[in-house]
Design a protein around this motif. Structure first.
Motif, PDB file in Angstrom:
ATOM      1  N   TYR A  63       0.852  -1.191   0.000  1.00  0.00           N
ATOM      2  CA  TYR A  63       0.000   0.000   0.000  1.00  0.00           C
ATOM      3  C   TYR A  63       0.886   1.239   0.000  1.00  0.00           C
ATOM      4  O   TYR A  63       1.796   1.356   0.815  1.00  0.00           O
ATOM      5  CB  TYR A  63      -0.941  -0.013   1.208  1.00  0.00           C
ATOM      6  CG  TYR A  63      -1.827  -1.242   1.205  1.00  0.00           C
ATOM      7  CD1 TYR A  63      -2.954  -1.293   0.404  1.00  0.00           C
ATOM      8  CD2 TYR A  63      -1.506  -2.350   1.973  1.00  0.00           C
ATOM      9  CE1 TYR A  63      -3.762  -2.426   0.371  1.00  0.00           C
ATOM     10  CE2 TYR A  63      -2.302  -3.483   1.953  1.00  0.00           C
ATOM     11  CZ  TYR A  63      -3.423  -3.514   1.153  1.00  0.00           C
ATOM     12  OH  TYR A  63      -4.211  -4.631   1.122  1.00  0.00           O
ATOM     13  N   ARG A  64       0.625   2.167  -0.923  1.00  0.00           N
ATOM     14  CA  ARG A  64       1.462   3.372  -1.070  1.00  0.00           C
ATOM     15  C   ARG A  64       0.746   4.636  -0.594  1.00  0.00           C
ATOM     16  O   ARG A  64       1.357   5.506  -0.010  1.00  0.00           O
ATOM     17  CB  ARG A  64       1.870   3.559  -2.532  1.00  0.00           C
ATOM     18  CG  ARG A  64       2.493   2.348  -3.171  1.00  0.00           C
ATOM     19  CD  ARG A  64       3.881   2.136  -2.702  1.00  0.00           C
ATOM     20  NE  ARG A  64       4.486   1.051  -3.464  1.00  0.00           N
ATOM     21  CZ  ARG A  64       5.645   0.541  -3.185  1.00  0.00           C
ATOM     22  NH1 ARG A  64       6.364   1.002  -2.198  1.00  0.00           N
ATOM     23  NH2 ARG A  64       6.120  -0.450  -3.884  1.00  0.00           N
ATOM     24  N   HIS A  65      -0.540   4.757  -0.928  1.00  0.00           N
ATOM     25  CA  HIS A  65      -1.349   5.921  -0.556  1.00  0.00           C
ATOM     26  C   HIS A  65      -2.755   5.462  -0.223  1.00  0.00           C
ATOM     27  O   HIS A  65      -3.237   4.472  -0.758  1.00  0.00           O
ATOM     28  CB  HIS A  65      -1.422   6.943  -1.712  1.00  0.00           C
ATOM     29  CG  HIS A  65      -0.129   7.625  -1.974  1.00  0.00           C
ATOM     30  ND1 HIS A  65       0.322   8.679  -1.220  1.00  0.00           N
ATOM     31  CD2 HIS A  65       0.819   7.412  -2.913  1.00  0.00           C
ATOM     32  CE1 HIS A  65       1.485   9.084  -1.679  1.00  0.00           C
ATOM     33  NE2 HIS A  65       1.811   8.330  -2.704  1.00  0.00           N
ATOM     34  N   ASP A  75      -7.422   3.272 -12.171  1.00  0.00           N
ATOM     35  CA  ASP A  75      -6.844   2.364 -13.165  1.00  0.00           C
ATOM     36  C   ASP A  75      -5.996   1.302 -12.484  1.00  0.00           C
ATOM     37  O   ASP A  75      -5.201   1.607 -11.583  1.00  0.00           O
ATOM     38  CB  ASP A  75      -5.972   3.124 -14.161  1.00  0.00           C
ATOM     39  CG  ASP A  75      -6.780   3.931 -15.151  1.00  0.00           C
ATOM     40  OD1 ASP A  75      -7.945   3.563 -15.412  1.00  0.00           O
ATOM     41  OD2 ASP A  75      -6.256   4.931 -15.679  1.00  0.00           O
ATOM     42  N   ILE A  76      -6.175   0.065 -12.922  1.00  0.00           N
ATOM     43  CA  ILE A  76      -5.310  -1.020 -12.470  1.00  0.00           C
ATOM     44  C   ILE A  76      -4.557  -1.512 -13.702  1.00  0.00           C
ATOM     45  O   ILE A  76      -5.142  -2.095 -14.614  1.00  0.00           O
ATOM     46  CB  ILE A  76      -6.099  -2.160 -11.807  1.00  0.00           C
ATOM     47  CG1 ILE A  76      -6.877  -1.613 -10.603  1.00  0.00           C
ATOM     48  CG2 ILE A  76      -5.131  -3.279 -11.393  1.00  0.00           C
ATOM     49  CD1 ILE A  76      -7.715  -2.648  -9.886  1.00  0.00           C
ATOM     50  N   GLY A  97      -3.093   8.282 -12.758  1.00  0.00           N
ATOM     51  CA  GLY A  97      -1.978   9.014 -13.350  1.00  0.00           C
ATOM     52  C   GLY A  97      -0.675   8.591 -12.696  1.00  0.00           C
ATOM     53  O   GLY A  97      -0.359   7.406 -12.627  1.00  0.00           O
ATOM     54  N   ASP A  98       0.073   9.569 -12.176  1.00  0.00           N
ATOM     55  CA  ASP A  98       1.355   9.272 -11.532  1.00  0.00           C
ATOM     56  C   ASP A  98       1.213   8.823 -10.085  1.00  0.00           C
ATOM     57  O   ASP A  98       2.165   8.325  -9.492  1.00  0.00           O
ATOM     58  CB  ASP A  98       2.274  10.497 -11.584  1.00  0.00           C
ATOM     59  CG  ASP A  98       2.743  10.795 -13.006  1.00  0.00           C
ATOM     60  OD1 ASP A  98       2.745   9.856 -13.839  1.00  0.00           O
ATOM     61  OD2 ASP A  98       3.101  11.953 -13.278  1.00  0.00           O
ATOM     62  N   LEU A  99       0.045   9.024  -9.499  1.00  0.00           N
ATOM     63  CA  LEU A  99      -0.170   8.644  -8.104  1.00  0.00           C
ATOM     64  C   LEU A  99      -0.488   7.154  -8.026  1.00  0.00           C
ATOM     65  O   LEU A  99      -1.494   6.689  -8.576  1.00  0.00           O
ATOM     66  CB  LEU A  99      -1.314   9.453  -7.484  1.00  0.00           C
ATOM     67  CG  LEU A  99      -1.650   9.143  -6.032  1.00  0.00           C
ATOM     68  CD1 LEU A  99      -0.453   9.404  -5.114  1.00  0.00           C
ATOM     69  CD2 LEU A  99      -2.850   9.951  -5.577  1.00  0.00           C
ATOM     70  N   VAL A 100       0.367   6.406  -7.348  1.00  0.00           N
ATOM     71  CA  VAL A 100       0.185   4.956  -7.207  1.00  0.00           C
ATOM     72  C   VAL A 100      -0.333   4.667  -5.801  1.00  0.00           C
ATOM     73  O   VAL A 100       0.323   4.982  -4.815  1.00  0.00           O
ATOM     74  CB  VAL A 100       1.506   4.199  -7.463  1.00  0.00           C
ATOM     75  CG1 VAL A 100       1.328   2.702  -7.244  1.00  0.00           C
ATOM     76  CG2 VAL A 100       2.004   4.477  -8.874  1.00  0.00           C
ATOM     77  N   TYR A 101      -1.527   4.081  -5.735  1.00  0.00           N
ATOM     78  CA  TYR A 101      -2.135   3.734  -4.456  1.00  0.00           C
ATOM     79  C   TYR A 101      -1.576   2.432  -3.902  1.00  0.00           C
ATOM     80  O   TYR A 101      -1.447   2.274  -2.699  1.00  0.00           O
ATOM     81  CB  TYR A 101      -3.652   3.628  -4.588  1.00  0.00           C
ATOM     82  CG  TYR A 101      -4.305   4.933  -4.946  1.00  0.00           C
ATOM     83  CD1 TYR A 101      -4.497   5.917  -3.985  1.00  0.00           C
ATOM     84  CD2 TYR A 101      -4.715   5.198  -6.247  1.00  0.00           C
ATOM     85  CE1 TYR A 101      -5.079   7.131  -4.295  1.00  0.00           C
ATOM     86  CE2 TYR A 101      -5.312   6.405  -6.570  1.00  0.00           C
ATOM     87  CZ  TYR A 101      -5.484   7.360  -5.593  1.00  0.00           C
ATOM     88  OH  TYR A 101      -6.056   8.565  -5.911  1.00  0.00           O
ATOM     89  N   ALA A 102      -1.290   1.486  -4.789  1.00  0.00           N
ATOM     90  CA  ALA A 102      -0.761   0.195  -4.358  1.00  0.00           C
ATOM     91  C   ALA A 102      -0.077  -0.494  -5.530  1.00  0.00           C
ATOM     92  O   ALA A 102      -0.423  -0.260  -6.689  1.00  0.00           O
ATOM     93  CB  ALA A 102      -1.886  -0.695  -3.832  1.00  0.00           C
ATOM     94  N   THR A 103       0.891  -1.323  -5.204  1.00  0.00           N
ATOM     95  CA  THR A 103       1.467  -2.246  -6.175  1.00  0.00           C
ATOM     96  C   THR A 103       1.209  -3.645  -5.628  1.00  0.00           C
ATOM     97  O   THR A 103       1.099  -3.840  -4.412  1.00  0.00           O
ATOM     98  CB  THR A 103       2.976  -2.011  -6.371  1.00  0.00           C
ATOM     99  OG1 THR A 103       3.632  -2.112  -5.110  1.00  0.00           O
ATOM    100  CG2 THR A 103       3.240  -0.654  -6.996  1.00  0.00           C
ATOM    101  N   ALA A 104       1.099  -4.604  -6.525  1.00  0.00           N
ATOM    102  CA  ALA A 104       0.754  -5.949  -6.080  1.00  0.00           C
ATOM    103  C   ALA A 104       1.265  -6.984  -7.065  1.00  0.00           C
ATOM    104  O   ALA A 104       1.663  -6.662  -8.187  1.00  0.00           O
ATOM    105  CB  ALA A 104      -0.766  -6.070  -5.924  1.00  0.00           C
ATOM    106  N   SER A 105       1.214  -8.220  -6.615  1.00  0.00           N
ATOM    107  CA  SER A 105       1.651  -9.347  -7.432  1.00  0.00           C
ATOM    108  C   SER A 105       0.795 -10.561  -7.069  1.00  0.00           C
ATOM    109  O   SER A 105       0.536 -10.801  -5.893  1.00  0.00           O
ATOM    110  CB  SER A 105       3.129  -9.617  -7.144  1.00  0.00           C
ATOM    111  OG  SER A 105       3.601 -10.684  -7.919  1.00  0.00           O
ATOM    112  N   THR A 106       0.368 -11.303  -8.075  1.00  0.00           N
ATOM    113  CA  THR A 106      -0.381 -12.544  -7.875  1.00  0.00           C
ATOM    114  C   THR A 106       0.263 -13.640  -8.710  1.00  0.00           C
ATOM    115  O   THR A 106       0.454 -13.461  -9.910  1.00  0.00           O
ATOM    116  CB  THR A 106      -1.854 -12.395  -8.309  1.00  0.00           C
ATOM    117  OG1 THR A 106      -2.470 -11.361  -7.550  1.00  0.00           O
ATOM    118  CG2 THR A 106      -2.622 -13.693  -8.116  1.00  0.00           C
TER     119      THR A 106
END
Length: 140
Positions: A63-65, A75-76, A97-106
């Protein structure tokens, strides 16, 4: 490398008592995006990967923001970060846009439900995922 983007709606019920999107809702968003992505594999015949069976092996989320309810979808963006003979790893960036709320991996594995065991990716499945494979990722 191609990327797939899924415009994910944010529902009022996705927020928790603190007024932010709940972590469980993020996992649902990733599932919605992944299913939308996988259905591209065989759009005229339904989803070949899920039709034959698959299982989620693992999830990882950073979680980033904080994300709050809004009327516009978030957008995902998705791509393949690892492709082996019996697993595929899909990475995500939940963003505006440039704001990333989360990164993830499955990581997912194809699964033969009738036989009750994992199976290998078919050539068609591998071909589909290779189109989205990051150039720095490993393949088979």
């Amino acid at each position: 490398m191609a990327r797939h983007t899924y415009p994910c709606p944010i529902r009022w019920s996705d927020m928790d008592i603190y007024g932010i999107v709940n972590n469980v809702s993020f996992v649902r968003y990733l599932e919605e995006a992944r299913v939308d992505f996988i259905f591209r594999m065989a759009p005229t015949e339904g989803d070949a990967f899920f039709r034959e069976g698959s299982v989620v092996v693992s999830h990882q989320i950073r979680y980033r923001h904080q994300l709050v309810h809004r009327h516009e979808p978030v957008d995902i963006e998705m791509w393949v970060s690892d492709l082996q003979s019996a697993t595929v790893t899909v990475d995500y960036a939940v963003r505006d846009g440039d704001l990333v709320y989360a990164t993830a991996s499955t990581t997912m594995a194809p699964f033969d439900y009738r036989a009750g065991r994992p199976r290998r990716l078919t050539d068609a499945e591998t071909g589909f995922f290779e189109k989205y494979l990051d150039e720095t990722a490993s393949a088979r």
